[in-house]
Design an enzyme around this catalytic site. Structure first.
Site, PDB file in Angstrom:
ATOM      1  N   HIS A 135      -0.759  38.057 -17.357  1.00 33.45           N
ATOM      2  CA  HIS A 135      -0.968  39.731 -17.737  1.00 33.45           C
ATOM      3  C   HIS A 135      -0.201  40.193 -18.205  1.00 33.45           C
ATOM      4  CE1 HIS A 135      -1.873  43.202 -15.426  1.00 33.45           C
ATOM      5  NE2 HIS A 135      -1.935  43.154 -14.048  1.00 33.45           N
TER       6      HIS A 135
ATOM      7  N   HIS B  97     -12.797  33.055 -20.500  1.00 34.89           N
ATOM      8  CA  HIS B  97     -11.159  32.240 -20.962  1.00 34.89           C
ATOM      9  C   HIS B  97     -10.964  30.810 -19.915  1.00 34.89           C
ATOM     10  CE1 HIS B  97      -9.832  34.680 -24.482  1.00 34.89           C
ATOM     11  NE2 HIS B  97     -10.204  35.525 -23.411  1.00 34.89           N
TER      12      HIS B  97
ATOM     13  N   ASN C 238      -4.860  36.614 -28.778  1.00 30.23           N
ATOM     14  CA  ASN C 238      -6.399  35.913 -28.996  1.00 30.23           C
ATOM     15  C   ASN C 238      -5.558  35.750 -30.329  1.00 30.23           C
ATOM     16  OD1 ASN C 238      -7.911  36.396 -27.438  1.00 30.23           O
ATOM     17  ND2 ASN C 238      -8.806  37.864 -27.927  1.00 30.23           N
TER      18      ASN C 238
ATOM     19  N   TYR D 101      -6.111  41.675 -14.743  1.00 32.91           N
ATOM     20  CA  TYR D 101      -5.815  40.597 -14.826  1.00 32.91           C
ATOM     21  C   TYR D 101      -5.286  40.134 -13.452  1.00 32.91           C
ATOM     22  CZ  TYR D 101      -6.347  40.314 -19.959  1.00 32.91           C
ATOM     23  OH  TYR D 101      -6.769  39.973 -20.655  1.00 32.91           O
TER      24      TYR D 101
HETATM   25 FE1  HDD Z   1      -8.719  38.997 -21.182  1.00 29.82          FE
HETATM   26  C1  HDD Z   1      -8.521  36.183 -19.662  1.00 29.82           C
HETATM   27  C2  HDD Z   1      -6.789  38.221 -23.831  1.00 29.82           C
HETATM   28  C3  HDD Z   1      -9.747  42.183 -22.983  1.00 29.82           C
HETATM   29  C4  HDD Z   1     -10.246  41.180 -18.146  1.00 29.82           C
HETATM   30  N1  HDD Z   1      -7.765  37.322 -21.174  1.00 29.82           N
HETATM   31  C5  HDD Z   1      -7.830  36.441 -21.067  1.00 29.82           C
HETATM   32  C6  HDD Z   1      -6.718  35.283 -21.509  1.00 29.82           C
HETATM   33  C7  HDD Z   1      -6.817  35.677 -22.866  1.00 29.82           C
HETATM   34  C8  HDD Z   1      -6.731  37.443 -22.701  1.00 29.82           C
HETATM   35  C9  HDD Z   1      -5.972  35.147 -23.665  1.00 29.82           C
HETATM   36  C10 HDD Z   1      -6.860  34.343 -20.772  1.00 29.82           C
HETATM   37  C11 HDD Z   1      -5.453  33.879 -20.198  1.00 29.82           C
HETATM   38  C12 HDD Z   1      -5.330  32.369 -20.101  1.00 29.82           C
HETATM   39  O1  HDD Z   1      -5.327  31.910 -20.493  1.00 29.82           O
HETATM   40  O2  HDD Z   1      -5.379  32.255 -18.644  1.00 29.82           O
HETATM   41  N2  HDD Z   1      -8.200  39.901 -23.224  1.00 29.82           N
HETATM   42  C13 HDD Z   1      -7.840  39.684 -23.954  1.00 29.82           C
HETATM   43  C14 HDD Z   1      -7.275  40.193 -25.431  1.00 29.82           C
HETATM   44  C15 HDD Z   1      -8.512  41.180 -24.957  1.00 29.82           C
HETATM   45  C16 HDD Z   1      -9.062  41.346 -23.694  1.00 29.82           C
HETATM   46  C17 HDD Z   1      -6.474  39.958 -25.924  1.00 29.82           C
HETATM   47  C18 HDD Z   1      -8.706  42.835 -25.698  1.00 29.82           C
HETATM   48  C19 HDD Z   1      -7.595  42.748 -25.970  1.00 29.82           C
HETATM   49  N3  HDD Z   1      -9.326  41.190 -20.286  1.00 29.82           N
HETATM   50  C20 HDD Z   1      -9.988  42.006 -21.928  1.00 29.82           C
HETATM   51  C21 HDD Z   1     -11.264  43.498 -20.973  1.00 29.82           C
HETATM   52  C22 HDD Z   1     -10.649  42.494 -19.394  1.00 29.82           C
HETATM   53  C23 HDD Z   1      -9.900  42.301 -19.623  1.00 29.82           C
HETATM   54  C24 HDD Z   1     -10.515  44.784 -21.244  1.00 29.82           C
HETATM   55  C25 HDD Z   1     -10.924  43.787 -18.374  1.00 29.82           C
HETATM   56  C26 HDD Z   1     -11.356  44.995 -18.334  1.00 29.82           C
HETATM   57  N4  HDD Z   1      -9.091  38.766 -19.379  1.00 29.82           N
HETATM   58  C27 HDD Z   1      -9.921  39.679 -17.726  1.00 29.82           C
HETATM   59  C28 HDD Z   1      -9.450  38.602 -16.656  1.00 29.82           C
HETATM   60  C29 HDD Z   1      -8.613  37.660 -17.033  1.00 29.82           C
HETATM   61  C30 HDD Z   1      -9.146  37.259 -18.585  1.00 29.82           C
HETATM   62  C31 HDD Z   1     -10.975  39.053 -16.674  1.00 29.82           C
HETATM   63  C32 HDD Z   1      -9.738  36.312 -17.344  1.00 29.82           C
HETATM   64  C33 HDD Z   1      -9.027  34.988 -16.303  1.00 29.82           C
HETATM   65  C34 HDD Z   1      -7.761  36.100 -16.594  1.00 29.82           C
HETATM   66  O3  HDD Z   1      -7.679  37.187 -16.598  1.00 29.82           O
HETATM   67  O4  HDD Z   1      -6.544  35.182 -16.131  1.00 29.82           O
HETATM   68  O5  HDD Z   1      -9.030  39.199 -15.787  1.00 29.82           O
END
Ligand code: HDD
Length: 725
Positions: A358, A94, A167, A381
Site C-alpha cells: 500500500h 499485478h 514499477n 489499496y
Molecule cells: Fe497499483 C497493485 C504499482 C497505480 C490500484 N500496483 C499494484 C502493485 C504494484 C503497483 C507494484 C502490486 C503490489 C503487489 O505486489 O502486491 N500502481 C503501481 C504504480 C502505480 C499504480 C507504480 C502508478 C504510479 N494502482 C495504481 C492506481 C490504482 C492502483 C492509480 C487505483 C486507483 N494497484 C492497485 C490495486 C492493486 C495494485 C487495485 C491490486 C492488488 C493490490 O493493489 O494489492 O489496488
C-alpha cells in the site's frame, strides 16, 4: 489398528535433493517474527486442523467396504472443505508475481532531509519483502509478456511498515487515478471473449491509448525493451510519484526513489520473449528463485533525487505529474543504500500471495504530495485487500504484520488474531489509564506535513499537466539505434494486432508528435501512407463542457535533448554473474577443454548447463563421463544467455547431424547472444548461418568468450543481418 503412519513414511520417504529455502538460517527481526507461524512437517504425525492424529488419510469412512460414505467422517469433511476454499480472488492488477525476502542497508544517512530511522541510521539493517509482478496477466500467465513490471518493497522498519510500491518504468500511463479503471479495462483481456491473455496487443488497449495523449511518454517505454526484461534481477525500480521527505525540524524536501540493479539493466529480444513464453512461462520466477538458492543474491542500490521545496516550480514540467521524470542531468540520483534479496519464501501462498502492499503505508519522515494518481492510490489499496484477503485484519497475516506490536482500539472483524485484554477500546479513557498513549511528534508520533491549501474545489486537470510529448521525444532521442529499431518493431507488431484501421491511423498520427521517422516506419509496416506533417492531437481527458482549447495538449521542448540514463545501451556490462551458459556436447567431446571452460565460467560467477541429444552421461575423449543437465529436446536456446561449442573433432562432426543443435546456435545468433567455438568446432560453425565477429568468438579463447557474455547482447548484429531461426 495401531497408528503407523510415521513408520510408513520412514520406509518410503525420499528426501528431495532440491531443498527449498537454502538460506532459511538468515535471521533478522522479521524472520524471527515469521518463525512464530512457520511449521515444518518433518518427523511429525499428521493431524486434523483440531490437532487430532490421523490414522488413515487414504480412505473415507464407509458403511461396509463397498458401502456409502458416512456424513460423520470429520476427516473427509475437513479435508474437502478446506480444499474447496483454497483460492482467493487474484489481484485485479499485478496478479502474477514472485517475491523474496531480503535486507536494506543504508550507506549514507539522509538525516538532513528525513527523520525516517531506516534512512538515517547507517547501523540498521531493515528487513524487506519484495514482490515483482507483471500487470495485465492473470496469476497463471506467462512471465515474458510485454508489460510493465511491478517492483513493490515492504520495509519492516522499527517505526512501522513502509511500502514503496513502484514499477520498473519511472512514469505512468495516466495522470489521475480517475482513469485507472478505464486503463485497466482497456488492457485486460476483452470483456466478451477474455482474449488476449497478458498482452496489450489488442483493439481495446490501443483504442484507449490512442485517445489519451497523456499516455504517450509511458507507451514509448512500454514499447521499448524495458517491457521484456531478461531477469527481474536486471531491471530498475522507481517510486514514480514525487514524495516528500520530512526532517526532524519539519522541513519538507521533494524526493523521487530509484532502484539501480548491480547486474545492470538488460532485456531479451521480442521474438525470444514470445518463445520463452512457450518454453518456460515461469522463466523470471525460476530465475529469481534459482539465483537466490545458488547464493547469487540480487542487489539494487537505492537512489534518491532530492528537490528543495522552494525549487518546486523551476522545471518546465510539474513535479506532481506522474507522466514525467526528472532527468538525471537536472537532478542527479544520490545513492544511499543497498537492497539485497537473500531468502526465498517458505510458502508461496502465505507470503507472496497474501502480502498486501500500500503506497499509504508510510512512516514518520516520509509524506505524500498532491499527485492525483498517488492520492487515488491511497484509497484503492486498502479497499482491494478487503475483497482479496477478506477482512480489515489483513495486517495480522504474518507477512504483512509489522515487527512492532500493534496497540490501538480497532476491534473484531473476520479472522481477528490479536487478543486485546481489558475492557477499554476507546480513547479518551480513564478506565484503561489513558492507554494506549498517543505519541507526540518528539516521541515518534506521525504527523502529516502541514501544507497550506487555499483554492477552489474543482474537477479539473492542471494546465501544468498538459504537455504530453516533450518527455516522450526526450526518451526516443536518448535511445541507441538498435533500441529505436526495437521500439519501431514493437509498435508495428502491437498495432498490427489491432483490427480497426481507424485506431491504427489515430495512433500513427499521435506518434508524429514524437518522431516523424518513427511514425513513418510504423505506417509503412501497417500498410498506410506515412503522415507528411505533425498532426496535433485531441486531448481525451478534456471535460465535456470545457472551453475550446482549454485542455488541449500543449507543446514544450524536451527538458534535455538526451538523457544517458534512459538508454539501456549505457548500462553495466562487466559481469557474467548468474548467467546461464549452454555447453553443447556429444560423445567424444574434448574433456580437458570442458574442464577449463567450466572452471573459468564458474570462477566468473556464471553457471554452465551441459546440453546433449539425450539425458544421461556423455563419454568424453579421455574416457571420462560428463553428466548432462538438459537435452536438445527438453530445453531451448532462448532459455540460455550464451552457448559454447567444444572441440573434439568427432564430437563437432556429430553435432552437425543434430538439426536441433544447429537450430539452437542459429537462434542464439539471431538473438544477438555471445557464441564461442573451440577451434576444433570449425565443421559445426560452417554448417550454421553464423558469421564470426560481433560476439561470435572463434579463436577458442575462453576469456574472450566470457567478456562477450558480459556484454549481454550484440544488438548491432541483428541490424546488419537477419538469419532464419
Ligand atoms: Fe497499483 C497493485 C504499482 C497505480 C490500484 N500496483 C499494484 C502493485 C504494484 C503497483 C507494484 C502490486 C503490489 C503487489 O505486489 O502486491 N500502481 C503501481 C504504480 C502505480 C499504480 C507504480 C502508478 C504510479 N494502482 C495504481 C492506481 C490504482 C492502483 C492509480 C487505483 C486507483 N494497484 C492497485 C490495486 C492493486 C495494485 C487495485 C491490486 C492488488 C493490490 O493493489 O494489492 O489496488
Amino acid at each position: 489398528m495401531a497408528n503407523n503412519s510415521k513408520s510408513l513414511a520412514g520406509n518410503t520417504s525420499i528426501k528431495s535433493t532440491k531443498q527449498p529455502n537454502k538460506n532459511s538460517d538468515i535471521t533478522n527481526a522479521k524472520a524471527e517474527d515469521l518463525s512464530r507461524n512457520t511449521v515444518d512437517a518433518s518427523e511429525q504425525w499428521m493431524t486434523t486442523d483440531q490437532g487430532v492424529r490421523i490414522n488413515d488419510d487414504h480412505n473415507s469412512l464407509k458403511a461396509g467396504d463397498r458401502g456409502p460414505s458416512l456424513l460423520e467422517d470429520f476427516i473427509l469433511r475437513e479435508k474437502i472443505t478446506h480444499f474447496d476454499h483454497e483460492r482467493i480472488p487474484e489481484r485485479i492488477v499485478h496478479a502474477r508475481g514472485s517475491a523474496a525476502h531480503g535486507v536494506f542497508r543504508l550507506s549514507e544517512s539522509l538525516h538532513q532531509y528525513t527523520k525516517a530511522g531506516f534512512l538515517t541510521d547507517t547501523k540498521r539493517e531493515t528487513p524487506v519483502f519484495v514482490r515483482f509482478s507483471t500487470v495485465a496477466g492473470s496469476r497463471g500467465s506467462t512471465d515474458l509478456a510485454r508489460d510493465v513490471r511491478g517492483f513493490a518493497v515492504k520495509f519492516y522498519t522499527e517505526e512501522g511498515n513502509f511500502d514503496l510500491v513502484g514499477n520498473n518504468i519511472p512514469i505512468f500511463f495516466i495522470q489521475d487515478a480517475m482513469k485507472f479503471p478505464d486503463l485497466i479495462h482497456a488492457v485486460k483481456p476483452e470483456q466478451d471473449n477474455e482474449m488476449p491473455q497478458a498482452a496489450s496487443a489488442h483493439d481495446t488497449f490501443w483504442d484507449f491509448i490512442s485517445l489519451m495523449p497523456e499516455s504517450t511518454h509511458m507507451i514509448m517505454w512500454a514499447m521499448s525493451d524495458r517491457a521484456i526484461p531478461r531477469s527481474l534481477r536486471m531491471m530498475e525500480g522507481f517510486g514514480i510519484h514525487t514524495f516528500r521527505f520530512i526532517n526532524d525540524k519539519g522541513k519538507s524536501t521533494f524526493v523521487k526513489f530509484h532502484w539501480k540493479p548491480l547486474l545492470g539493466v538488460h532485456s531479451v529480444a521480442w521474438d525470444e520473449a514470445q518463445k520463452i513464453s512457450g518454453k518456460d512461462s515461469d522463466f523470471h520466477r525460476r530465475d529469481l528463485w534459482e539465483a537466490i538458492e545458488e547464493g547469487h543474491f540480487p542487489e539494487w542500490q537505492l537512489g534518491v533525487q532530492l528537490v528543495a521545496e522552494e525549487d518546486e516550480h523551476k522545471f518546465s514540467f510539474d513535479l506532481l505529474d506522474p507522466t514525467k521524470i526528472i532527468p538525471e542531468e537536472m537532478v542527479p540520483v544520490k545513492i544511499v543504500g543497498t537492497l539485497t534479496l537473500n531468502r526465498n519464501p517458505d510458502n508461496f501462498f502465505a507470503e507472496t500471495e497474501q502480502v498486501a502492499f500500500h503506497p499509504g503505508h508510510i512512516v514518520p519522515g516520509i509524506d505524500f504530495t498532491n499527485d492525483p494518481l498517488l492520492q487515488g492510490r491511497l484509497f484503492s489499496y486498502t479497499d482491494t485487500q478487503l475483497s482479496r484477503l477478506g477482512s480489515p485484519n489483513f495486517h495480522e497475516i504474518p507477512i504483512n504484520r509489522s515487527v512492532n506490536t500493534i496497540y490501538n482500539n480497532h476491534r473484531d472483524a473476520h479472522m481477528r488474531m490479536q487478543i486485546d485484554k481489558g475492557k477499554v477500546a476507546y480513547t479518551p479513557n480513564s478506565m484503561g489509564g489513558g492507554c494506549p498513549y498517543l505519541a507526540k511528534m518528539s516521541e515518534g508520533g506521525f504527523t502529516s506535513h502541514q501544507e497550506r491549501i487555499d483554492s477552489y474545489k474543482v474537477r479539473n486537470r492542471s494546465k501544468s499537466f498538459l504537455d504530453h510529448f516533450s518527455q516522450a521525444i526526450m526518451f526516443y532521442q536518448s535511445q541507441s539505434e538498435p533500441e529505436k529499431q526495437h521500439i519501431k518493431d514493437a509498435f508495428s507488431f502491437e498495432l498490427s494486432k489491432c483490427t480497426i484501421p481507424g485506431i491504427r491511423q489515430r495512433m500513427v498520427n499521435n506518434l508524429t508528435n514524437v518522431n516523424m521517422d518513427l511514425a513513418g516506419y510504423i505506417a509503412g509496416k501497417l500498410g498506410i501512407p506515412a503522415p507528411g506533417t505533425i498532426i496535433p492531437v485531441f486531448n481525451g481527458a478534456r471535460p465535456a463542457d470545457a472551453d475550446s482549447g482549454d485542455y488541449d495538449s500543449i507543446y514544450l521542448d524536451p527538458p534535455v535533448d538526451r538523457s544517458e540514463a534512459l538508454s539501456m545501451a549505457n548500462t553495466i556490462k562487466n559481469t557474467i554473474k548468474s548467467r546461464c551458459i549452454a555447453v553443447m556436447m556429444t560423445d567424444g567431446v574434448d574433456a580437458a577443454a570442458f574442464t577449463l571452460l567450466k572452471k573459468a565460467i564458474t570462477a566468473a560467477g556464471g553457471k554452465v548447463k551441459v546440453i546433449a541429444p539425450v539425458l544421461g552421461d556423455v563419454q568424453a575423449n579421455d574416457g571420462t563421463s560428463i553428466p548432462i543437465d538438459e537435452t536438445l529436446f527438453n530445453t531451448a536456446s532462448v532459455l540460455h544467455d550464451a552457448v559454447y561449442i567444444l572441440g573434439g573433432e568427432e564430437h563437432a562432426k556429430a553435432l552437425v547431424n543434430e538439426p536441433d543443435a544447429l537450430h539452437f546456435v542459429n537462434e542464439q545468433y539471431r538473438h544477438c547472444k555471445a557464441i564461442g567455438f573451440h577451434k576444433e568446432a570449425a565443421a559445426f560453425l560452417k554448417a550454421t548461418y553464423i558469421k564470426p565477429g560481433d560476439g561470435v568468438i572463434t579463436n577458442g579463447k575462453v576469456e574472450d568468450f566470457i567478456n562477450a557474455v558480459a556484454m549481454h547482447r550484440f544488438w548491432d548484429r541483428e541490424m546488419a543481418r537477419k538469419v532464419p531461426a
